[in-house]
Design a protein around this motif. Structure first.
Motif, PDB file in Angstrom:
ATOM      1  N   LEU A 113       1.916   4.198 -15.497  1.00 60.14           N
ATOM      2  CA  LEU A 113       1.748   5.551 -14.798  1.00 60.14           C
ATOM      3  C   LEU A 113       1.188   7.033 -15.296  1.00 60.14           C
ATOM      4  O   LEU A 113       0.094   6.342 -15.610  1.00 60.14           O
ATOM      5  N   ALA A 136      11.539  -0.381  -2.616  1.00 59.87           N
ATOM      6  CA  ALA A 136      12.515  -0.686  -3.295  1.00 59.87           C
ATOM      7  C   ALA A 136      13.526  -2.325  -2.845  1.00 59.87           C
ATOM      8  O   ALA A 136      13.193  -2.593  -3.671  1.00 59.87           O
ATOM      9  N   THR A 181       2.092   0.639 -10.076  1.00 55.60           N
ATOM     10  CA  THR A 181       1.319   1.778 -10.780  1.00 55.60           C
ATOM     11  C   THR A 181       1.421   3.209 -10.306  1.00 55.60           C
ATOM     12  O   THR A 181       1.666   2.766  -8.547  1.00 55.60           O
ATOM     13  N   GLY A 209       4.388   1.015   3.350  1.00 51.68           N
ATOM     14  CA  GLY A 209       5.752   1.452   4.380  1.00 51.68           C
ATOM     15  C   GLY A 209       5.380   2.899   2.233  1.00 51.68           C
ATOM     16  O   GLY A 209       5.053   2.730   1.976  1.00 51.68           O
ATOM     17  N   PHE A 210       7.070   2.834   3.114  1.00 56.14           N
ATOM     18  CA  PHE A 210       7.406   4.137   2.471  1.00 56.14           C
ATOM     19  C   PHE A 210       8.054   3.142   1.276  1.00 56.14           C
ATOM     20  O   PHE A 210       8.883   2.322   1.152  1.00 56.14           O
ATOM     21  N   ALA A 238       0.731  -1.092  -0.431  1.00 49.63           N
ATOM     22  CA  ALA A 238      -0.133  -0.071   0.014  1.00 49.63           C
ATOM     23  C   ALA A 238       0.748   1.375  -0.008  1.00 49.63           C
ATOM     24  O   ALA A 238       1.933   1.398   0.460  1.00 49.63           O
ATOM     25  N   SER A 239       0.299   1.600  -0.408  1.00 46.08           N
ATOM     26  CA  SER A 239       1.005   3.670  -0.300  1.00 46.08           C
ATOM     27  C   SER A 239       1.077   4.324   0.817  1.00 46.08           C
ATOM     28  O   SER A 239       0.612   3.942   1.789  1.00 46.08           O
ATOM     29  N   GLU A 240       2.209   4.866   1.052  1.00 42.27           N
ATOM     30  CA  GLU A 240       2.320   5.447   1.954  1.00 42.27           C
ATOM     31  C   GLU A 240       1.208   7.418   2.645  1.00 42.27           C
ATOM     32  O   GLU A 240       0.562   7.281   3.487  1.00 42.27           O
TER      33      GLU A 240
HETATM   34  P1  NAD Z   1       4.345   7.404  -6.586  1.00 37.59           P
HETATM   35  O1  NAD Z   1       5.136   6.725  -7.493  1.00 37.59           O
HETATM   36  O2  NAD Z   1       5.905   8.538  -5.665  1.00 37.59           O
HETATM   37  O3  NAD Z   1       4.322   6.354  -6.127  1.00 37.59           O
HETATM   38  C1  NAD Z   1       4.094   4.808  -6.401  1.00 37.59           C
HETATM   39  C2  NAD Z   1       4.093   3.904  -5.430  1.00 37.59           C
HETATM   40  O4  NAD Z   1       5.567   3.707  -5.207  1.00 37.59           O
HETATM   41  C3  NAD Z   1       4.319   3.811  -3.870  1.00 37.59           C
HETATM   42  O5  NAD Z   1       3.541   2.926  -2.952  1.00 37.59           O
HETATM   43  C4  NAD Z   1       5.264   4.296  -2.934  1.00 37.59           C
HETATM   44  O6  NAD Z   1       5.656   4.468  -1.867  1.00 37.59           O
HETATM   45  C5  NAD Z   1       6.523   3.360  -3.798  1.00 37.59           C
HETATM   46  N1  NAD Z   1       7.423   3.842  -3.859  1.00 37.59           N
HETATM   47  C6  NAD Z   1       8.223   4.969  -4.076  1.00 37.59           C
HETATM   48  N2  NAD Z   1       9.586   5.014  -4.816  1.00 37.59           N
HETATM   49  C7  NAD Z   1       9.303   3.106  -4.601  1.00 37.59           C
HETATM   50  C8  NAD Z   1      11.115   2.469  -4.468  1.00 37.59           C
HETATM   51  N3  NAD Z   1      11.987   2.786  -4.878  1.00 37.59           N
HETATM   52  N4  NAD Z   1      10.517   0.818  -4.985  1.00 37.59           N
HETATM   53  C9  NAD Z   1       9.200   0.993  -5.411  1.00 37.59           C
HETATM   54  N5  NAD Z   1       8.402   1.160  -4.871  1.00 37.59           N
HETATM   55  C10 NAD Z   1       8.272   2.647  -4.321  1.00 37.59           C
HETATM   56  O7  NAD Z   1       3.241   8.641  -6.853  1.00 37.59           O
HETATM   57  P2  NAD Z   1       1.729   8.572  -6.506  1.00 37.59           P
HETATM   58  O8  NAD Z   1       2.237  10.132  -6.251  1.00 37.59           O
HETATM   59  O9  NAD Z   1       1.421   7.634  -4.911  1.00 37.59           O
HETATM   60  O10 NAD Z   1       0.753   8.727  -7.224  1.00 37.59           O
HETATM   61  C11 NAD Z   1       0.214   9.412  -8.166  1.00 37.59           C
HETATM   62  C12 NAD Z   1       1.195   8.698  -9.801  1.00 37.59           C
HETATM   63  O11 NAD Z   1       0.705   7.399 -10.158  1.00 37.59           O
HETATM   64  C13 NAD Z   1       0.642   9.306 -10.553  1.00 37.59           C
HETATM   65  O12 NAD Z   1       1.538   9.970 -11.711  1.00 37.59           O
HETATM   66  C14 NAD Z   1      -0.455   8.278 -11.185  1.00 37.59           C
HETATM   67  O13 NAD Z   1      -0.921   9.255 -12.529  1.00 37.59           O
HETATM   68  C15 NAD Z   1      -0.220   7.834 -11.382  1.00 37.59           C
HETATM   69  N6  NAD Z   1      -1.252   6.289 -11.257  1.00 37.59           N
HETATM   70  C16 NAD Z   1      -1.082   6.022 -12.721  1.00 37.59           C
HETATM   71  C17 NAD Z   1      -2.178   4.808 -12.713  1.00 37.59           C
HETATM   72  C18 NAD Z   1      -2.305   3.622 -14.320  1.00 37.59           C
HETATM   73  O14 NAD Z   1      -3.138   2.899 -13.805  1.00 37.59           O
HETATM   74  N7  NAD Z   1      -1.382   3.947 -15.122  1.00 37.59           N
HETATM   75  C19 NAD Z   1      -3.571   4.630 -11.609  1.00 37.59           C
HETATM   76  C20 NAD Z   1      -3.302   5.597 -10.693  1.00 37.59           C
HETATM   77  C21 NAD Z   1      -2.524   6.702 -10.901  1.00 37.59           C
END
Ligand code: NAD
Length: 496
Positions: free
Chosen positions: A252, A214, A228, A207-208, A177-179
């Motif tokens: 993305l 990562a 995503t 988590g973060f 899940a997202s933070e």
């Molecule tokens: P984000 O990229 O900041 O975070 C997404 C997830 O990645 C979070 O759970 C975060 O904790 C995790 N994360 C961060 N660093 C990481 C790493 N090094 N390795 C693995 N995971 C890591 O995105 P956000 O701000 O939470 O969401 C918004 C973004 O998501 C927007 O760009 C939006 O367009 C995109 N999005 C895309 C879709 C799609 O279906 N294409 C749907 C919804 C949202």
């Protein structure tokens, strides 16, 4: 003085509900105040979740496909009954209005039903091989442990398009899940438990990026990553999977164009645009945040969208009458504010409406509210029309000819979706063919279904979610050769 008790959530690892290595406060975007305590996994806990999934893999992947389908059907039934509870949590934690979360989560159950039905329809093939005395066939085997990373918006939907096909194919999974806004996904884990999946089949951590995301995507036991999120994070995920060479799909961001031709039904187009860019407060990867309107009708169309935008009821996302809630985070709000101010004050865009925080007042005075905004942009463009803002901001441009519209639509670096409004059938076909986008909506927008694949081109990512083929994406092909002759094989080193 009595303080209001803060709710707390747990992760789900190996069938147990566990506290995080650390905790952090989750903020209600409508009030700007902390309302719940969330668990945060560290690297060790993340590895424990992968280990649980690894341990459950052999049992889950060797169950019959029909049995796996039955688990998914059961989960779909439970989600259907408990959608209301999950919707309230998502609204509280992300600010997305209740009428949207209720509708979306109700529909999430359909995604699990669809993938449940596909579990026993995903098969290899018998090949008409070009050699005598040989039978050759392919098996589609579960790829292994899946790491699913979701952002904060539409978490249950984005988790469903990963969990559904992965579980149907026989994979076990760790969902992160997202933070921000993790509550609905952590609560969903309780429904997985209720559905009786064997422990470790589905694990939900929170988590973060650095401590949990990562290490999860680069873990040596992870065979497949479904990500995503944003482009910058996707780049880090791609580097992370260089370590384990896990298969990867990326969904993305977007800056999707909506093209409206002069012959279109303008009322219908205006409704689609309002729904496409202002729903979910613009926080949707397919938001049609770039309007390309034929010059002949541009002014009339913008006037109609403005009227609709200004009539949107902004307020308490937990009230069913509210039509627009806050943005999910303060960061999002500040980003929208800066970008719109730059466009209007320095880059030559004309502010048609919005462009300011919405003051909802009372207990919502500290909420992250932003008014639906329309910018009429100069031909050379503005930053807000190039970058994804993830906010209710529409950047409008005029065009003369069909060729101009296609060129402008294809000019952006993101290519998620494209909307087209026209009454000309032939033009609709031509434009659908010419635009570079993963999803094209003709005379409609933002329709989704478990049956229809979904995903972008270019910096909007690669791979598809949804649709029958997505189950194959969680399998790998094994080719089996059988020699049917009873004669011994010839010794290749003995000349005959
Ligand atoms: P984000 O990229 O900041 O975070 C997404 C997830 O990645 C979070 O759970 C975060 O904790 C995790 N994360 C961060 N660093 C990481 C790493 N090094 N390795 C693995 N995971 C890591 O995105 P956000 O701000 O939470 O969401 C918004 C973004 O998501 C927007 O760009 C939006 O367009 C995109 N999005 C895309 C879709 C799609 O279906 N294409 C749907 C919804 C949202």
């Amino acid at each position: 003085m009595q303080t209001r008790k803060t709710e707390s959530f747990r992760q789900y690892i190996g069938g147990d509900f566990l506290e995080g290595a650390k905790t952090f406060a989750s903020v209600n975007p409508a009030s700007g105040k902390a309302w719940a305590e969330m668990p945060a996994a560290d690297e060790k806990q993340t590895a424990a979740a992968v280990c649980a999934a690894r341990g459950a893999f052999s049992d889950w992947s060797s169950q019959t496909a029909s049995a796996r389908g039955r688990f998914l059907f059961r989960l779909a039934e439970i989600i259907g009954k408990r959608a209301g509870e999950l919707a309230k949590l998502e609204t509280r934690d992300t600010g997305k209005i209740l009428r949207e979360t209720e509708a979306q989560i109700g529909y999430v159950a359909e995604f699990y039903r669809y993938f449940a039905g596909l579990a026993d329809k995903t098969a290899g093939a018998h090949l008409p091989i070009d050699k005598p005395d040989m039978e050759v066939w392919t098996r589609r085997e579960a790829i292994g442990v899946v790491a699913a990373i979701v952002p904060w918006n539409s978490q249950l939907f984005l988790a469903a398009v990963k969990l559904g096909p992965a579980l149907a194919a026989g994979c076990t999974i760790v969902v992160k899940a997202s933070e921000d806004g993790a509550a609905p996904l952590l609560a969903f884990a309780r429904l997985v438990d209720e559905a009786g999946f064997p422990p470790g089949t589905v694990n939900v951590v929170c988590g973060f990026g650095e401590d949990c995301g990562a290490p999860l995507v680069s873990h040596p036991d992870v065979a497949r990553v479904a990500f995503t999120g944003g482009v910058a994070t996707a780049r880090r995920v791609v580097s992370g999977t260089a370590k384990n060479l896990a298969h990867l799909t990326t969904e993305l961001g977007g800056k999707s164009p909506m093209i409206v031709f002069a012959d279109a039904d303008l009322e219908s187009a205006a409704n689609a645009i309002v729904a496409g860019v202002f729903a979910a407060s613009g926080q949707s990867c397919v938001a049609c945040s770039r309007l390309l309107a034929q010059n002949k009708i541009k002014r009339k169309l913008l006037a109609r969208i403005k009227e609709k935008a200004e009539a949107i009821k902004i307020g308490d996302p937990e009230k069913l009458a509210t039509e627009m809630g806050p943005l999910c985070t303060r960061r999002q709000l500040e980003n929208a504010e800066e970008s719109v101010a730059r466009a209007a004050e320095k880059e030559g865009a004309k502010l048609i409406c919005g462009g300011a925080r919405a003051n909802v007042g009372g207990k919502f005075a500290g909420g992250f509210y932003w008014r639906p905004t329309i910018l009429d942009c100069p031909p050379e463009g503005v930053g807000a029309a190039r970058e994804e803002l993830f906010a209710p901001v529409l950047c409008a441009h005029g065009f003369e000819s069909e060729a101009d519209a296609v060129r402008m639509a294809n000019g952006g670096k993101y290519n998620f979706a494209c909307g087209v409004f026209t009454h000309s059938l032939t033009r609709a076909h031509r434009v659908a063919r010419a635009v570079r986008a993963g999803v094209v909506w003709l005379n409609t927008y933002r329709a989704v279904s478990p049956i229809a694949p979904f995903g972008g081109f270019g910096l909007s990512g690669y791979g598809r979610e949804g649709g029958a083929e997505s189950v194959l994406d969680y399998t790998r092909t094994k080719t089996v050769w059988l020699r049917t002759s009873d004669e011994p094989m010839a010794d290749p080193f003995v000349m005959r």
